[in-house]
Structure formats: C-alpha cells, structure tokens
Write an enzyme that holds these catalytic residues in place. Structure first.
Site, PDB file in Angstrom:
ATOM      1  N   SER A 207     -18.173  -3.064 -12.614  1.00  0.00           N
ATOM      2  CA  SER A 207     -16.914  -4.136 -12.722  1.00  0.00           C
ATOM      3  C   SER A 207     -17.150  -4.906 -13.871  1.00  0.00           C
ATOM      4  O   SER A 207     -18.485  -5.052 -14.553  1.00  0.00           O
ATOM      5  CB  SER A 207     -17.324  -5.031 -11.367  1.00  0.00           C
ATOM      6  OG  SER A 207     -16.865  -4.259 -10.411  1.00  0.00           O
ATOM      7  N   THR A 211     -18.229 -13.993 -11.554  1.00  0.00           N
ATOM      8  CA  THR A 211     -18.656 -15.366 -11.910  1.00  0.00           C
ATOM      9  C   THR A 211     -19.712 -15.549 -12.805  1.00  0.00           C
ATOM     10  O   THR A 211     -20.291 -16.770 -12.901  1.00  0.00           O
ATOM     11  CB  THR A 211     -19.107 -16.054 -10.391  1.00  0.00           C
ATOM     12  OG1 THR A 211     -20.257 -15.260  -9.816  1.00  0.00           O
ATOM     13  CG2 THR A 211     -17.985 -16.015  -9.583  1.00  0.00           C
ATOM     14  N   ASP A 269     -18.026 -15.769  -4.580  1.00  0.00           N
ATOM     15  CA  ASP A 269     -18.484 -14.282  -4.463  1.00  0.00           C
ATOM     16  C   ASP A 269     -19.213 -14.079  -3.085  1.00  0.00           C
ATOM     17  O   ASP A 269     -20.535 -14.339  -3.156  1.00  0.00           O
ATOM     18  CB  ASP A 269     -19.300 -13.668  -5.751  1.00  0.00           C
ATOM     19  CG  ASP A 269     -19.538 -12.392  -5.807  1.00  0.00           C
ATOM     20  OD1 ASP A 269     -18.964 -11.698  -5.000  1.00  0.00           O
ATOM     21  OD2 ASP A 269     -20.462 -11.810  -6.580  1.00  0.00           O
TER      22      ASP A 269
END
Length: 519
Positions: A207, A211, A269
């Site tokens: 990914s 954050t 998250d």
C-alpha cells in the site's frame, strides 16, 4: 450502451480540472432548472448518466460564471470515471437509497454486524455508492477496537470478495507486513530481494502510506514503476520470482484502497481495520505464509507488549479462519530505523544496504536480515536457527542486489531517487546523550515537509538512542521541495522541543534547536 433516463434534462459536460482525490464531484449553477425540477441541493448524491456509463457523485452548487446555463461541471475523478469528452450529453437522476447505510448506523450505535452486512457495505463502497462522509462514518464506527474477532474475519472476507484474487498454482507463496508506526522501517525491498534470490516466490503488493511519511509503494516508486497491471505483475513474478508493486493498481481488495484514502485524511488506522486491510490484500494476492512484524515502543503504533500480544492473537485467529499461516515477529519500536524518513530518503537507505555500502544503516540491515532469516526458516529453506546466516550470505555476496536490479528492470526499469532542494539542519548546542526519540512527531515533521506526496521530502536522522553528541553536531536534517513546506516543518519542530531529548551532564533531558536553515 446505457439507456438514457426518460424526461431527464440533457446537460453538456465540461471538465473543470478540480482535484477532489477519489470522490467524484459534479457542479451545477444555482439557477439550473435541473436543481429545481429534481429537488437537488448542495451535497445531494446524484446518479450521473452518459450514453456509455453512470456513476454516483456528490453535487456542489456554484453561484459564479464558471458554467454556462445548460452545462454541468466535473471534477477530475468524475470526468475520468465517466470517460467523458467536452460537450458530451449528461443526464441526472436520483439514485436508489443505499440500504447498507443502515448497517453503518447500527455499528455507530455499538451493534455487531454479520458477514452479510459487511459484504453489503463493502460492495456499495466499491460500487461508488458511498460518499467520503459515509466512508468516514464507517471507519470511525469500526475504530478504537470496536470490531470483535468474528467481525474482523467477516470484514476481511468481504474485502477479499470485492476484488480479484490470484492463484499462483504453488503450494507456498510467502509475504510479509509491518503494522507500522516506526519511521524509516523500509525492510521490505531488501527482504524481497533476499528471498527471491533464495528461490522463494514473493509477489509483494504494498500500500501507499496511510498515516506515515512513506509506504513501501511510495519508496519503490522513486526507483522503479510500481503501478503494474495484473498481467504485468504475473509476468514479473514468472520471470524473477517476485515483484514490488502497488496493490491498488491490480484491484486486489479494491475497497481497501478506497478506505485508506479516507483513513489518511482522518489519521485513523484502527486495529480491526488494520488486520482486515493487511490480510485481505495478502490473501487476494495469493499468499499462503505471512510474517507480521509488530514493532513495540513508547511512541510506535503498538506501545506495549500487552497490546502487541493482543494484536498478534487477533492476526493468528483471523489467519487461521481464512486458511493462511501467520508468524509474528516482535521488534524494537523505540526509535526510527535507518537514516531517512520519506520515500526517496528511505530508498537511499535501501540501496545502501543492498549494495553493501560501508555507510549503510546497520539497524536497517540487521532488521532485514532478521526478517529474511525468520521467513527462510518458516518456508523450510533452512533448518531452524540457520536463517539469518543464510540471509546474510545472500545479501553480502551481492545476489540480493542482483535480484533487486532484475526485479526493477522487469517492472519497467531502474532509476535513482532524486534529492530535495531545501534543507534545514537541527544542531545540538550542548554536549549530551540521546535518551528519547519521538517516532510520531518525527513522522509528523516529515509529513509537514511534504512526504509522501513530495517524494524527496522528509528528514534524515543523524543520531541514535544512547549516542553522545557534541555542540554543533547535527541531530536531524529536514528535506523539502518548497520553502513553504520547509517552514511548516521547522515551525512544528521548534514548537515541540522534546522530539529528540538529550541528557546533559547535569542530568536534564532537553532538545536543541538551530534557527538557521540552509538551502
């Protein structure tokens, strides 16, 4: 060909060039007859039809002369999704109610959701039926440990079923993931190169940052192409045994990429969504064996061993239920890893380790060797206890570097990371010993400097815990692509003097600042 709505007013499309990230936005004049006849108002959810496509978008109302009467404006995301040309005919109607929003409301009020309810939510998210505000409500409702293990399993399965799934036709496909919270911990490219050089299959899909100041995909993008199609990814893996690709380009758990965009804006998250995000991508990518790295430290994402044990148990339980073998590795999360924080700066650390540079960050090297060794043992390549020695041989012989170059070339060619034009050095103004480093605030400095959107932005750390420093010795250097972002980062740094703490001879713990930036 899509049938046009009966009795709907025809509008002419205009591209406005407005970046609204992932959310499709349309624009109408306040005096548009369509608004009056259909009862549309600002922020209405609208079904947009063309002759070939349709999407749901959010309506914004304008009062100026940006649009002529009879025109409809489109943000970039809406224009590209509808594959429009200037003056194409467009029609607007009311969309059907989104029934799964009732499940989101139930979760907001603390109710548990079933597998079917999660599937309906995820399907509607992937189909574009949720606005960002709806997605934000879902993310928030599931945050702060509000998902039990059964719900995490259900959410993970729903995310897997929402996209493609790869079958490599092999009994073992290996992968890894770090739960994050540790700036600079860019071990993945090194681990992939070592394992692929040992003959293992490791199709790594990563990914972008959520954050943090950089994700593996952001870092790799400074060195090679990462937006591979599924066929390109398969060809690279067939040729080299591994790849280092961005997962969002191959539609593996596509809902995860949508959720990540909103999680990034919210700076959230949560544990349950973290597990669902990680394992949905791993399973969709065909992994059978996965190492989960959990850094533990006072300013890492996981701050205590108790919390780490709880997270590890959930990973193990979800993995077992979904048929994937999970191994947990607890690592030191007390300070950043390597020298750089930010895509290009982390890439330089990776290259230094792979090239066996004498100045390479040894902490990054040792972490990568520990993970590689653990995975070699997990895969049965070597007997228990022999993994680190095997990994070290592969790295120091140059085989890992050769494999990394081959993977990059197979993905479209290799390039060198660029450098930022603006710098600021934070200098020590006294002698002392580094006693504390704040991971979260260092990451914030790097993000304020522009990372990961600006690939060369971020910061370099020049000191480690326990290191003695002297007056005028650099503690860190901020890198930025613009003077404005450099100033933002410096302002934040100077307003948080405890980011790097020094114990002086008098026993005080203080941090030092230098107000002289250098370009």
């Amino acid at each position: 060909m899509i049938s046009t709505p009966e009795r709907a007013t025809t509008l002419q499309a205009r591209r406005l060039g407005i970046d609204t990230r992932q959310e499709p936005i349309i624009y109408l004049r306040a005096d548009s007859p369509v608004c009056r006849s259909e009862g549309f108002s600002a922020l209405s959810r609208v079904l947009v039809h063309t002759e070939h496509c349709k999407i749901i978008a959010t309506l914004n109302i304008i009062t100026g002369e940006m649009l002529r009467r009879g025109q409809i404006g489109f943000s970039e995301s809406a224009w590209l999704r509808l594959q429009l040309n200037t003056d194409d005919n467009v029609w607007l109607t009311h969309p059907r109610p989104v029934q799964s929003l009732s499940h989101v409301r139930a979760k907001v009020y603390g109710h548990s959701l079933s597998k079917q309810q999660f599937q309906e939510i995820i399907n509607d998210i992937v189909d574009g039926r949720y606005a960002d505000v709806h997605i934000a409500a879902f993310i928030t409702a599931c945050g702060d440990d509000k998902l039990n293990d059964a719900e995490i399993i259900a959410l993970t399965q729903a995310m897997i079923d929402s996209g493609s799934r790869i079958d490599w036709g092999q009994p073992m496909v290996i992968d890894k993931h770090c739960v994050g919270g540790l700036p600079g911990n860019r071990t993945t490219p090194i681990v992939v190169a070592i394992l692929a050089a040992s003959g293992l299959t490791m199709p790594k899909t990563s990914s972008r940052a959520i954050t943090s100041p950089a994700g593996t995909a952001d870092t790799m993008e400074t060195m090679t192409e990462v937006s591979l199609t599924l066929e390109q990814m398969k060809q690279v893996v067939k040729q080299e045994g591994a790849c280092l690709a961005w997962g969002g380009s191959v539609r593996l758990s596509p809902s995860d990429d949508i959720l990540i965009q909103v999680e990034r804006a919210l700076d959230i998250d949560s544990e349950g969504q973290l597990i669902a995000s990680v394992l949905s991508k791993k399973i969709a990518a065909g992994a059978t064996h996965v190492l989960i790295d959990i850094p533990v430290g006072p300013t890492a994402k996981v701050r205590s061993q108790k919390a780490a044990d709880k997270l590890a148990a959930s990973f193990q339980k979800v993995g077992e239920q979904l048929g994937i073998k999970i191994q947990i590795l607890f690592t030191d999360g007390s300070q950043p890893v390597g020298n750089g924080i930010g895509p290009a700066l982390e890439a330089k650390d990776v290259l230094a380790v792979l090239q066996n540079d004498t100045d390479a960050p040894q902490d990054l090297k040792q972490r990568a060797l520990t993970m590689s060794g653990t995975m070699l043992e997990m895969a049965g390549v070597v007997a228990p206890g022999g993994g680190i020695e095997k990994a070290t041989t592969i790295l120091e012989s140059g085989l890992a570097w050769e494999k990394f170059c081959a993977i990059c070339n197979a993905q479209g060619g290799m390039k060198q990371p660029d450098e930022a034009p603006y710098l600021f050095k934070l200098m020590a103004d006294r002698k002392g010993t580094v006693t504390r480093v704040d991971n979260r605030r260092l990451a914030q400095v790097a993000k304020l400097a522009g990372a990961p959107i600006d690939p060369t932005a971020g910061l370099e750390i020049h000191v480690k815990l326990g290191q003695q420093v002297y007056p005028h010795e650099p503690l860190l250097t901020i890198h930025a692509e613009s003077s404005g972002e450099l100033n933002y980062a410096v302002d934040y740094l100077e307003s948080h003097p405890d980011i790097i703490c020094l114990n002086t001879d008098e026993g005080s713990a203080e941090e030092n600042t230098d107000e002289n930036p250098t370009d």
